[in-house]
Scaffold this motif. Structure first.
Motif, short mmCIF file in Angstrom:
data_model
loop_
_atom_site.label_atom_id
_atom_site.label_comp_id
_atom_site.label_asym_id
_atom_site.label_seq_id
_atom_site.Cartn_x
_atom_site.Cartn_y
_atom_site.Cartn_z
N THR A 1 -16.71 15.42 84.31
CA THR A 1 -16.57 14.78 83.00
C THR A 1 -16.80 15.73 81.82
N PRO A 2 -17.86 16.56 81.80
CA PRO A 2 -18.05 17.46 80.64
C PRO A 2 -16.93 18.49 80.49
N LEU A 3 -16.19 18.77 81.54
CA LEU A 3 -15.12 19.76 81.46
C LEU A 3 -13.89 19.22 80.75
N PHE A 4 -13.72 17.90 80.74
CA PHE A 4 -12.50 17.30 80.19
C PHE A 4 -12.75 16.35 79.02
N THR A 5 -14.01 16.10 78.69
CA THR A 5 -14.32 15.20 77.58
C THR A 5 -15.39 15.81 76.70
N SER A 6 -15.54 15.25 75.53
CA SER A 6 -16.62 15.66 74.62
C SER A 6 -17.54 14.47 74.38
N VAL A 7 -18.73 14.74 73.92
CA VAL A 7 -19.70 13.68 73.68
C VAL A 7 -19.20 12.79 72.55
N PRO A 8 -19.18 11.46 72.74
CA PRO A 8 -18.70 10.56 71.68
C PRO A 8 -19.51 10.72 70.40
N GLY A 9 -18.82 10.61 69.27
CA GLY A 9 -19.49 10.76 68.00
C GLY A 9 -20.37 9.58 67.64
N HIS A 10 -20.08 8.43 68.20
CA HIS A 10 -20.89 7.24 67.95
C HIS A 10 -20.84 6.34 69.18
N VAL A 11 -21.74 5.39 69.24
CA VAL A 11 -21.82 4.47 70.37
C VAL A 11 -20.96 3.25 70.09
N SER A 12 -20.00 3.00 70.96
CA SER A 12 -19.18 1.78 70.88
C SER A 12 -19.80 0.76 71.81
N TRP A 13 -20.45 -0.24 71.23
CA TRP A 13 -21.30 -1.11 72.04
C TRP A 13 -20.52 -2.04 72.96
N VAL A 14 -19.43 -2.62 72.49
CA VAL A 14 -18.68 -3.53 73.36
C VAL A 14 -18.09 -2.78 74.56
N PRO A 15 -17.42 -1.64 74.36
CA PRO A 15 -16.96 -0.88 75.53
C PRO A 15 -18.10 -0.44 76.44
N LEU A 16 -19.25 -0.10 75.85
CA LEU A 16 -20.38 0.32 76.66
C LEU A 16 -20.90 -0.83 77.52
N LEU A 17 -20.96 -2.02 76.95
CA LEU A 17 -21.38 -3.19 77.72
C LEU A 17 -20.38 -3.50 78.82
N ALA A 18 -19.09 -3.29 78.54
CA ALA A 18 -18.07 -3.50 79.58
C ALA A 18 -18.26 -2.52 80.73
N ILE A 19 -18.57 -1.27 80.41
CA ILE A 19 -18.81 -0.26 81.45
C ILE A 19 -20.04 -0.62 82.26
N ALA A 20 -21.09 -1.08 81.57
CA ALA A 20 -22.31 -1.48 82.28
C ALA A 20 -22.04 -2.63 83.23
N ALA A 21 -21.25 -3.62 82.77
CA ALA A 21 -20.90 -4.75 83.64
C ALA A 21 -20.04 -4.29 84.80
N LEU A 22 -19.10 -3.38 84.51
CA LEU A 22 -18.23 -2.85 85.55
C LEU A 22 -19.03 -2.16 86.64
N GLY A 23 -20.03 -1.39 86.23
CA GLY A 23 -20.83 -0.67 87.22
C GLY A 23 -21.86 -1.53 87.93
N ALA A 24 -22.67 -2.24 87.13
CA ALA A 24 -23.76 -3.02 87.71
C ALA A 24 -23.25 -4.19 88.53
N LEU A 25 -22.19 -4.86 88.03
CA LEU A 25 -21.66 -6.02 88.74
C LEU A 25 -20.55 -5.62 89.71
N GLY A 26 -19.51 -4.97 89.20
CA GLY A 26 -18.33 -4.69 90.02
C GLY A 26 -18.49 -3.60 91.04
N THR A 27 -19.48 -2.69 90.83
CA THR A 27 -19.67 -1.60 91.78
C THR A 27 -20.99 -1.70 92.52
N GLY A 28 -21.99 -2.30 91.93
CA GLY A 28 -23.29 -2.41 92.56
C GLY A 28 -23.54 -3.75 93.21
N LEU A 29 -23.67 -4.79 92.39
CA LEU A 29 -23.97 -6.12 92.90
C LEU A 29 -22.89 -6.62 93.86
N ALA A 30 -21.62 -6.34 93.54
CA ALA A 30 -20.53 -6.83 94.38
C ALA A 30 -20.61 -6.29 95.80
#
Length: 310
Positions: free
Chosen positions: A218-247
């Protein structure tokens, strides 16, 4: 050791004998919803973060859930360099690669199309098994299912219109992601059967290795976001915690209670839910060929799973 890999790429190894508290039908429905909404979560996540960042976040949250489950059950990660080496390959084929491809694909294609492309995984698996697994003999019904399934893919893509209005690159990425799953399943079947480790331990190690792989890339192809996008971040958290972990944990119980065949039936509900979520929540357009083609794909995939009677 039985191996069951689901439509979004999660793999179970073995079965948990603990008695479930909730009826399996309820857990089956919850699992279908979680994985069906995963494509929506990916789409929302990519609106604020780069695809590799979405995948890395997904793996971090998913690994955290499995790490908590390992600590709760007081289980250790597997041992042996050979096992970890094979798990690293499995992590790439079943997690890092397909998760990243789906994230990139949804930059240019609707989440509905990504969910339907994911349903082609059993078709790819059947085609590959004819070549790679000598004990998996073809039957007329399964070959017919393979042909029917790919006819459904052409219907979804609108082949008679010359794929007009379709982003070819994004669609190919989604199809390659679906192809990556059965390649990973075959690899696991050939290399990790009979390790004696628990399914939770093996899958936890696999997700950990996939997280490390994405943390390097990831650090080789992306840069650190300039600000936190909360809705996308919550979607990623749900994707990981629910769709990849809990599931994964929910599917463990399903495999243990009703067997892998019934548990894998969740595959056929995912594109339906993904399509409904994309249209209702994201307002994605839907041509008549999309649901019709999806039904044909699912019918073909179901036929490829029909086993020859002894």
């Amino acid at each position: 050791m039985s191996t069951v890999t689901t439509a979004t790429g999660e793999k179970t190894l073995g079965a948990d004998r603990s008695r479930p508290r909730l009826d399996w039908r309820l857990r089956f429905g919850v699992l279908s919803l979680i994985w069906g909404f995963s494509f929506l979560f990916i789409k929302v996540g990519t609106e604020g973060y780069a695809p590799f960042q979405v995948t890395l976040g997904r793996l971090v949250f998913g690994t955290a859930v499995l790490a908590a489950a390992l600590a709760w059950k007081r289980e250790r990660l597997p041992r042996g360099a050979r096992t970890w080496g094979h798990l690293a390959v499995a992590a790439f084929l079943l997690n890092a690669l397909p998760f990243s491809l789906f994230a990139y694909s949804e930059l240019t294609i609707p989440s509905t199309l990504a969910g339907i492309c994911n349903a082609t995984s059993p078709l790819w698996g059947m085609a590959l098994s004819l070549v790679a697994l000598s004990e998996d003999r073809p039957t007329r019904v399964r070959v017919a299912g393979l042909g029917l399934g790919f006819l459904g893919v052409l219907t979804v893509l609108g082949a008679w219109e010359g794929f007009h209005g379709l982003d070819v690159t994004g669609t190919l990425m989604a199809l390659l992601a679906s192809l990556s799953y059965p390649i990973g399943w075959i690899y696991v079947r050939r290399t990790l059967a009979g390790t004696g480790e628990s399914h939770l331990s093996m899958t936890g190690a696999q997700l950990l290795l996939a997280t490390v792989q994405l943390a390097v890339v990831t650090p080789l192809f992306t840069s650190v976001p300039g600000h936190v996008s909360w809705v996308p971040l919550l979607a990623i958290a749900a994707l990981g915690a629910l769709g990849t972990g809990l599931a994964v944990l929910v599917q463990y119980g399903l495999v243990a209670e009703v067997g892998p065949t019934t548990a894998q039936m969740v595959t056929y509900f995912i594109p339906v839910i993904a399509t409904a979520a994309g249209v209702a929540v994201l307002g994605e357009s839907l041509r008549w060929s999309t649901p019709v083609g999806a039904v044909i794909v699912l019918a073909g995939a179901a036929l490829t799973q029909v086993k020859k009677r002894p």
